[in-house]
Every structure is written in C-alpha cells, then in structure tokens.
Design an enzyme around this catalytic site. Structure first.
Site, short mmCIF file in Angstrom:
data_model
loop_
_atom_site.label_atom_id
_atom_site.label_comp_id
_atom_site.label_asym_id
_atom_site.label_seq_id
_atom_site.Cartn_x
_atom_site.Cartn_y
_atom_site.Cartn_z
N CYS A 1 -94.63 51.00 30.61
CA CYS A 1 -93.85 50.81 31.84
C CYS A 1 -92.40 50.59 31.43
O CYS A 1 -92.03 50.84 30.27
CB CYS A 1 -94.40 49.66 32.69
SG CYS A 1 -94.22 48.00 32.00
N ASN B 1 -92.24 46.53 29.72
CA ASN B 1 -93.43 46.02 29.03
C ASN B 1 -93.60 44.53 29.31
O ASN B 1 -93.87 43.72 28.43
CB ASN B 1 -93.35 46.30 27.52
CG ASN B 1 -94.67 46.06 26.79
OD1 ASN B 1 -94.67 45.63 25.65
ND2 ASN B 1 -95.79 46.35 27.42
N CYS C 1 -94.80 43.62 32.95
CA CYS C 1 -95.70 43.48 34.10
C CYS C 1 -96.89 44.44 34.03
O CYS C 1 -98.00 44.05 33.71
CB CYS C 1 -94.96 43.73 35.42
SG CYS C 1 -93.64 42.57 35.79
N ARG C 2 -96.62 45.71 34.32
CA ARG C 2 -97.70 46.68 34.47
C ARG C 2 -98.37 47.07 33.16
O ARG C 2 -99.61 47.05 33.07
CB ARG C 2 -97.17 47.95 35.17
CG ARG C 2 -96.71 47.68 36.58
CD ARG C 2 -95.96 48.85 37.15
NE ARG C 2 -94.67 49.03 36.47
CZ ARG C 2 -93.88 50.07 36.61
NH1 ARG C 2 -94.24 51.06 37.41
NH2 ARG C 2 -92.74 50.14 35.97
N SER C 3 -97.60 47.45 32.15
CA SER C 3 -98.24 47.93 30.92
C SER C 3 -98.98 46.83 30.16
O SER C 3 -100.08 47.08 29.66
CB SER C 3 -97.25 48.68 30.02
OG SER C 3 -96.16 47.90 29.66
N ASP D 1 -93.95 49.15 40.52
CA ASP D 1 -93.41 48.03 39.74
C ASP D 1 -93.34 46.79 40.63
O ASP D 1 -92.60 46.76 41.60
CB ASP D 1 -92.03 48.39 39.22
CG ASP D 1 -91.51 47.38 38.20
OD1 ASP D 1 -92.13 46.32 38.03
OD2 ASP D 1 -90.48 47.69 37.56
#
Length: 167
Positions: free
Chosen positions: A9, A12, A14-16, A134
C-alpha cells in the site's frame, strides 16, 4: 519456499500490514508456513520502521489478529525478484509499482482483490470492488470496511495459491 507474497500500500501502515498479518495467520493455520512466505511494504517511505497504525492494530486485534509486531518498510528493487506475487491494495499503488518494476522481473504484479477474485463466481463477496480503500484519513468504519475486504480477499488468495501450487 514454494511461493512468496508481498502486499503493498502507500505507507505500509494500514492496509498492507493488515493483509500481511491476516494472510500470515491463514497460512499458519493451514500449516503452510514452510511453503508460503509473506511480507508487506509501502511505495512511500514515510513510515519505515514504524508499527502499523494503532487503529489498524485495534481493528485487527478485535478480530483475533495481532499485527503489532510488523514494521513498515519501502518496496525495494530486489522485491521484484524475490516475490512471486506483488499485490497492490489500489490502482495508484499498482501504477507506482509498475513504474519502478525492472523489465527482467518475473513477479506477478497486480491488484490484491483482483487476484483474490479470480475464479470466484459470487463477486458480491468482495463488494464488487478491486481496491481496498485507504482508511488512514477515515474513522473506525473505514478500517472495518478495509479489514472486511482484506479478510475475504486473503482467504480467497490462499485458496488460489493452494490450488495453483498444489500445497
């Protein structure tokens, strides 16, 4: 290792790392940690060395996943030779990855949810989206939506990989 997966993301944070932590948990539960290597990175360097966002950690922990041990890092050129799959959380990050991808790379580069959706007849499971939005500038609801998409996508991805690599 038979296969390696890198979730990417923007920062690096939140999402990934959430995808990394959840997918790793599914890999461990399936007793495939000797066959599948998992990591995460960001296209940007703002959060290198930092733990995931506290809100992402909280939402993940509420669902039984501890991602607090993960540490942010930026995508490196070697990643394109190390990982079989480099999976972006959204089209902007996919575009950024495509622009820095070495020509000799054999990594499968794509959108995480697009690959997770392959072969799934009922795309409603993933809300008919190909991107994990995001949640960084949002509230708890945004983090909940992101983890819902990541949970379902990670389960589907593991199924796809197990079928492809016969593990």
């Amino acid at each position: 290792m038979k296969v390696s997966v890198l979730f990417v993301c923007l920062g690096n944070i939140c999402r990934s790392p959430t995808a990394h932590g959840l997918f790793q948990a599914y890999v461990n539960d399936a007793q495939l940690s000797d066959d599948i290597f998992v990591d995460s990175a960001g296209t940007g360097a703002w959060h290198v060395g930092e733990s995931p966002d506290k809100r992402a950690q909280s939402i993940a922990l509420n669902k039984g996943y501890d991602i607090s041990h993960l540490s942010g890092r930026q995508v490196e050129p070697d990643d394109f030779f190390t990982f079989d799959y480099i999976l972006a959380m959204d089209t902007q990050n996919l575009h950024d990855l495509t622009s820095i991808r070495p020509k000799q790379s054999k990594s499968r580069l794509g959108l995480f949810l697009e690959l997770a959706n392959e072969g799934i007849a009922d795309k409603q499971v993933l809300d008919n989206t190909l991107e994990v939005p995001d949640p960084f500038y949002g509230d708890a609801e945004h983090f909940e939506k992101a983890i819902h998409l990541i949970e379902t996508g990670a389960k589907n991805l593991l199924e796809r990989i197990r079928e492809k690599y016969d593990i």
